[in-house]
Design a protein around this motif. Structure first.
Motif, short mmCIF file in Angstrom:
data_model
loop_
_atom_site.label_atom_id
_atom_site.label_comp_id
_atom_site.label_asym_id
_atom_site.label_seq_id
_atom_site.Cartn_x
_atom_site.Cartn_y
_atom_site.Cartn_z
N LEU A 1 0.70 -1.37 0.25
CA LEU A 1 -0.01 -0.17 -0.05
C LEU A 1 0.86 1.21 0.07
O LEU A 1 1.73 1.94 0.78
N LEU A 2 0.86 1.85 -0.95
CA LEU A 2 1.78 3.27 -1.04
C LEU A 2 0.70 4.43 -0.12
O LEU A 2 1.74 5.70 0.63
N CYS A 3 -0.42 3.84 -0.03
CA CYS A 3 -0.11 4.89 1.45
C CYS A 3 -1.41 4.38 2.25
O CYS A 3 -2.48 4.06 1.84
N PRO A 4 -1.05 4.30 3.11
CA PRO A 4 -1.52 3.14 4.62
C PRO A 4 -2.99 4.00 4.67
O PRO A 4 -4.09 2.83 5.30
N ASP A 5 -2.29 5.28 5.22
CA ASP A 5 -3.79 5.77 5.76
C ASP A 5 -5.22 6.16 4.66
O ASP A 5 -6.33 6.04 4.80
N ALA A 6 -4.59 6.15 3.25
CA ALA A 6 -5.66 6.26 2.34
C ALA A 6 -6.86 4.67 2.64
O ALA A 6 -8.18 4.40 2.75
N ALA A 7 -5.62 3.21 2.83
CA ALA A 7 -6.60 2.56 2.93
C ALA A 7 -7.02 2.35 4.35
O ALA A 7 -8.17 1.12 4.91
N ASP A 8 -7.18 2.95 5.24
CA ASP A 8 -7.62 2.84 6.80
C ASP A 8 -8.64 3.58 7.38
O ASP A 8 -8.70 4.71 7.08
N VAL A 9 -9.88 2.48 6.23
CA VAL A 9 -10.58 3.28 5.64
C VAL A 9 -11.95 4.08 6.99
O VAL A 9 -12.19 4.91 6.86
N ASP A 10 -11.53 3.24 7.96
CA ASP A 10 -12.89 4.20 9.24
C ASP A 10 -11.53 3.94 10.46
O ASP A 10 -11.89 4.53 11.58
N ASP A 11 -10.82 4.91 10.18
CA ASP A 11 -9.11 5.68 10.99
C ASP A 11 -8.59 5.06 12.23
O ASP A 11 -9.72 6.51 12.82
N ASP A 12 -8.74 3.95 12.32
CA ASP A 12 -9.28 3.48 13.71
C ASP A 12 -7.20 3.27 13.91
O ASP A 12 -6.64 3.00 14.76
N GLY A 13 -6.21 3.53 13.40
CA GLY A 13 -5.25 4.07 13.18
C GLY A 13 -4.88 2.00 13.11
O GLY A 13 -2.85 2.23 12.87
N MET A 14 -4.85 1.53 12.26
CA MET A 14 -4.95 -0.16 11.62
C MET A 14 -5.34 -0.79 10.70
O MET A 14 -6.08 0.14 9.96
N LEU A 15 -4.72 -1.30 10.42
CA LEU A 15 -4.91 -1.76 8.65
C LEU A 15 -5.71 -3.44 9.24
O LEU A 15 -4.76 -3.65 9.65
N LEU A 16 -7.01 -3.57 8.84
CA LEU A 16 -7.41 -5.06 9.23
C LEU A 16 -8.50 -4.65 7.46
O LEU A 16 -9.12 -3.96 7.45
N VAL A 17 -9.28 -6.30 8.25
CA VAL A 17 -10.71 -6.63 7.27
C VAL A 17 -11.47 -4.88 7.22
O VAL A 17 -12.63 -5.06 6.50
N THR A 18 -11.49 -4.70 8.26
CA THR A 18 -12.90 -4.06 9.59
C THR A 18 -12.91 -2.51 7.99
O THR A 18 -13.91 -2.22 7.38
N ASP A 19 -11.63 -2.73 7.39
CA ASP A 19 -11.24 -1.48 6.40
C ASP A 19 -11.94 -1.98 5.19
O ASP A 19 -12.72 -0.71 5.05
N ALA A 20 -11.54 -3.02 4.72
CA ALA A 20 -12.36 -2.73 3.72
C ALA A 20 -13.88 -3.54 3.49
O ALA A 20 -15.00 -3.24 2.50
N VAL A 21 -14.20 -4.06 4.49
CA VAL A 21 -16.27 -4.40 5.04
C VAL A 21 -16.67 -2.69 4.53
O VAL A 21 -17.48 -2.36 4.23
N ARG A 22 -15.64 -2.26 5.40
CA ARG A 22 -16.24 -0.09 5.60
C ARG A 22 -16.24 -0.09 3.93
O ARG A 22 -17.40 1.06 4.26
#
Length: 103
Positions: free
Chosen positions: A44-65
């Motif tokens: 991921l070239l921009c991890p913050d963009a992938a942190d969709v729920d903005d909880d500071g972690m990259l989890l499956v919940t980001d894709a679900v959100r």
């Protein structure tokens, strides 16, 4: 003698959910998040963009959100949302090295 100030680094701008860095949100962003999490084959070239729920972690919940936003009528994404902007939430995610947003 004068002390020259070093120029500040430009802010890291991104669109929340745009994991591919293409400037738009679609299902490929959710797929890239999932493939990164489960296969490790993508960076991921921009991890913050992938942190969709903005909880500071990259989890499956980001894709679900993101999928909920795209197809389920979930509410707006956290700041900066669909506009280019900075992450208002401090976290330990890596630097944003690729985005269609320019400072």
């Amino acid at each position: 003698a004068t002390c020259a100030e070093e120029p500040a680094d430009p802010p890291e701008l991104f669109r929340r959910g745009d994991a591919t860095g293409e400037g738009e949100l679609d299902i490929t962003d959710a797929v890239k998040i999932l493939l990164t999490l489960f296969t490790g084959e993508f960076e991921l070239l921009c991890p913050d963009a992938a942190d969709v729920d903005d909880d500071g972690m990259l989890l499956v919940t980001d894709a679900v959100r993101l999928l909920g936003y795209l197809f389920g009528g979930d509410g707006p994404l956290p700041t900066p949302g669909l506009s280019c902007g900075e992450d208002p939430t401090p976290d330990e995610l890596g630097a944003c090295e690729g985005s269609d947003c320019e400072a």
